[in-house]
Design a protein around this motif. Structure first.
Motif, PDB file in Angstrom:
ATOM      1  N   SER A  69       6.796  -6.228   8.871  1.00 11.20           N
ATOM      2  CA  SER A  69       5.550  -5.235   9.190  1.00 11.20           C
ATOM      3  C   SER A  69       5.885  -4.243   8.427  1.00 11.20           C
ATOM      4  CB  SER A  69       5.282  -5.213  10.727  1.00 11.20           C
ATOM      5  OG  SER A  69       4.444  -6.766  10.948  1.00 11.20           O
ATOM      6  N   ARG A  70       4.523  -3.203   8.919  1.00 11.25           N
ATOM      7  CA  ARG A  70       4.268  -2.118   8.698  1.00 11.25           C
ATOM      8  C   ARG A  70       2.960  -0.716   9.375  1.00 11.25           C
ATOM      9  NH1 ARG A  70       2.966  -1.486   2.518  1.00 11.25           N
ATOM     10  NH2 ARG A  70       1.617   1.021   3.738  1.00 11.25           N
ATOM     11  N   VAL A  71       4.515  -0.960   9.634  1.00 14.52           N
ATOM     12  CA  VAL A  71       5.130   0.684  11.406  1.00 14.52           C
ATOM     13  C   VAL A  71       4.941   1.558  10.944  1.00 14.52           C
ATOM     14  CG1 VAL A  71       6.815   1.058  13.192  1.00 14.52           C
ATOM     15  CG2 VAL A  71       6.476  -1.563  12.353  1.00 14.52           C
ATOM     16  N   LEU A 115       8.705   0.709   6.881  1.00 17.91           N
ATOM     17  CA  LEU A 115       8.348   1.793   7.782  1.00 17.91           C
ATOM     18  C   LEU A 115       7.603   2.874   7.457  1.00 17.91           C
ATOM     19  CD1 LEU A 115       8.522   3.597  10.408  1.00 17.91           C
ATOM     20  CD2 LEU A 115      11.049   4.332   9.729  1.00 17.91           C
ATOM     21  N   VAL A 116       5.997   2.944   7.168  1.00 15.67           N
ATOM     22  CA  VAL A 116       4.983   3.542   5.953  1.00 15.67           C
ATOM     23  C   VAL A 116       5.198   4.638   6.997  1.00 15.67           C
ATOM     24  CG1 VAL A 116       4.008   1.163   5.031  1.00 15.67           C
ATOM     25  CG2 VAL A 116       3.405   2.416   7.034  1.00 15.67           C
ATOM     26  N   GLY A 117       5.376   5.673   7.847  1.00 19.87           N
ATOM     27  CA  GLY A 117       5.407   6.431   8.167  1.00 19.87           C
ATOM     28  C   GLY A 117       6.504   7.044   9.382  1.00 19.87           C
ATOM     29  N   THR A 158      -1.853   5.030   5.012  1.00 25.63           N
ATOM     30  CA  THR A 158      -0.992   3.652   5.394  1.00 25.63           C
ATOM     31  C   THR A 158      -0.650   2.073   5.570  1.00 25.63           C
ATOM     32  OG1 THR A 158       0.527   4.267   7.309  1.00 25.63           O
ATOM     33  CG2 THR A 158       0.516   5.863   6.715  1.00 25.63           C
ATOM     34  N   HIS A 159      -2.152   2.064   5.645  1.00 21.66           N
ATOM     35  CA  HIS A 159      -2.265   0.473   6.170  1.00 21.66           C
ATOM     36  C   HIS A 159      -1.494  -0.289   7.061  1.00 21.66           C
ATOM     37  CE1 HIS A 159      -5.299   0.740   3.464  1.00 21.66           C
ATOM     38  NE2 HIS A 159      -4.889   1.299   2.333  1.00 21.66           N
ATOM     39  N   PRO A 160      -1.465   0.017   7.988  1.00 19.40           N
ATOM     40  CA  PRO A 160      -0.307   0.065   9.223  1.00 19.40           C
ATOM     41  C   PRO A 160      -0.226  -1.455   9.584  1.00 19.40           C
ATOM     42  CG  PRO A 160      -1.535   1.740  10.144  1.00 19.40           C
ATOM     43  CD  PRO A 160      -1.815   1.741   9.173  1.00 19.40           C
ATOM     44  N   ASP A 161       0.250  -2.282  10.256  1.00 18.38           N
ATOM     45  CA  ASP A 161       0.554  -3.181  11.216  1.00 18.38           C
ATOM     46  C   ASP A 161       0.393  -2.714  12.488  1.00 18.38           C
ATOM     47  OD1 ASP A 161      -0.020  -5.142   9.762  1.00 18.38           O
ATOM     48  OD2 ASP A 161       1.829  -4.612   8.647  1.00 18.38           O
ATOM     49  N   MET A 162       1.449  -1.698  13.052  1.00 17.27           N
ATOM     50  CA  MET A 162       1.715  -1.120  14.223  1.00 17.27           C
ATOM     51  C   MET A 162       1.920   0.278  14.047  1.00 17.27           C
ATOM     52  SD  MET A 162       4.566  -4.147  15.444  1.00 17.27           S
ATOM     53  CE  MET A 162       3.974  -5.731  15.454  1.00 17.27           C
ATOM     54  N   VAL A 163       0.730   0.792  15.504  1.00 17.86           N
ATOM     55  CA  VAL A 163       1.137   2.851  15.263  1.00 17.86           C
ATOM     56  C   VAL A 163       2.115   2.482  16.335  1.00 17.86           C
ATOM     57  CG1 VAL A 163       0.227   4.581  14.805  1.00 17.86           C
ATOM     58  CG2 VAL A 163      -0.613   2.300  13.682  1.00 17.86           C
ATOM     59  N   PRO A 170      -7.020  -1.340  11.607  1.00 19.19           N
ATOM     60  CA  PRO A 170      -6.656  -3.092  11.850  1.00 19.19           C
ATOM     61  C   PRO A 170      -5.190  -3.386  12.332  1.00 19.19           C
ATOM     62  CG  PRO A 170      -6.743  -3.193   9.363  1.00 19.19           C
ATOM     63  CD  PRO A 170      -7.418  -1.652  10.596  1.00 19.19           C
ATOM     64  N   ALA A 171      -4.532  -2.595  12.844  1.00 21.91           N
ATOM     65  CA  ALA A 171      -3.711  -2.384  13.743  1.00 21.91           C
ATOM     66  C   ALA A 171      -2.925  -2.399  15.212  1.00 21.91           C
ATOM     67  CB  ALA A 171      -2.798  -1.220  12.903  1.00 21.91           C
ATOM     68  N   LEU A 172      -2.057  -2.736  15.912  1.00 24.56           N
ATOM     69  CA  LEU A 172      -1.970  -2.448  16.970  1.00 24.56           C
ATOM     70  C   LEU A 172      -0.900  -1.704  17.173  1.00 24.56           C
ATOM     71  CD1 LEU A 172      -0.299  -5.549  19.486  1.00 24.56           C
ATOM     72  CD2 LEU A 172       0.313  -3.308  19.717  1.00 24.56           C
ATOM     73  N   MET A 173      -1.581  -0.555  18.288  1.00 28.00           N
ATOM     74  CA  MET A 173      -1.894   0.694  18.115  1.00 28.00           C
ATOM     75  C   MET A 173      -1.146   1.002  19.949  1.00 28.00           C
ATOM     76  SD  MET A 173      -4.938   1.998  16.208  1.00 28.00           S
ATOM     77  CE  MET A 173      -5.595   0.707  16.781  1.00 28.00           C
TER      78      MET A 173
END
Length: 251
Positions: free
Chosen positions: A112-114, A140-142, A162-167, A189-192
């Motif tokens: 995932s993108r986190v 790790l997009v950020g 960054t189009h994350p999947d989770m923040v 569209p992420a779980l935050m």
């Protein structure tokens, strides 16, 4: 972008105006996986007595908890005991740190993108190093510390790009919830989730309470004896109990 979908308003336990989800850790896990699969915007708050009391003093914060969140978990034995006192028992404590570490494992399994934001520069650098070593499949997009410049709207836009999947935001309440509420209103569209001091523990710079303290629900006491400066913050707990008892009599 997926249509905005909120979890159904049912099976809630109201404690001083904050609606907690009446679910076990396993139930939260199943629902979060489902929402991740569907790329649904999902805002999770893990609330303890301090957060409940802060929301009662801060109308803007309470509005976020009422209108923008999808899930609120009982992060703290004080919440579980309050629910029992109100004769609306919650099944168990579901801590932010346990959810955070589980979700990081999920992110690693899924590639995932986190996006991580918060804590001191040294802490976030240590977190990055740990992710690279122990969670190599995470994208790790950020990863930025909590000392950013600019208002929260600018930060939210930076995260969205960054189009994350989770923040995960470790900015302390209510700042972390204010940031994530912006992302939620934008239907990111992420779980935050706000994770408070979890980066400090995850990085190894702060030791979590030993298992014996965790099992006896005395993590708060361990944090107090290892960091006496928390004493002033702990004074909110007796006030919380009094308010809960008053609310019970008012029903």
């Amino acid at each position: 972008m997926k249509k905005r979908v909120r979890c159904v308003e049912m099976d809630k336990v109201n404690i001083l105006g904050v609606n907690f989800d009446n679910k076990t850790f396993n139930q939260f896990q199943n629902e979060f996986i489902s929402r991740l699969n569907d790329h649904l915007s999902t805002f999770v708050v893990t609330a303890n007595p301090e957060i409940v009391m802060a929301a009662n003093e801060n109308p803007e914060f309470m509005k976020i908890l009422k209108n923008d969140t999808d899930y609120i978990t009982a992060d703290g034995i004080g919440i579980v005991k309050a629910a029992k006192m109100l004769k609306q028992p919650l099944p168990e404590r579901v801590t932010g740190y346990d959810l955070f570490t589980w979700l990081m494992s999920v992110a690693n399994d899924r590639g995932s993108r986190v996006y991580l934001i918060g804590a001191k520069p040294a802490v976030i650098h240590a977190v990055q190093a740990k992710v690279a070593k122990e969670y190599p499949n995470i994208n790790l997009v950020g990863a930025e510390d909590g000392y950013f410049k600019g208002d929260l709207d600018l930060v939210a836009r930076r995260i969205q790009k960054t189009h994350p999947d989770m923040v995960f935001a470790a900015l302390g309440f209510p700042k972390q919830e204010k940031l994530l509420a912006i992302l939620r209103r934008n239907e990111t569209p992420a779980l935050m989730m706000g994770v408070g001091g979890s980066f400090d523990v995850f990085s190894g710079m702060v030791k979590r309470a030993p298992e014996g303290f965790q099992k006896t629900h005395l993590e708060w006491f361990y944090r107090l004896i290892t960091n006496p400066s928390r004493f002033k913050r702990m004074m909110v707990l007796p006030k919380f109990v009094v308010r809960v008892k008053q609310s019970k009599r008012g029903k």
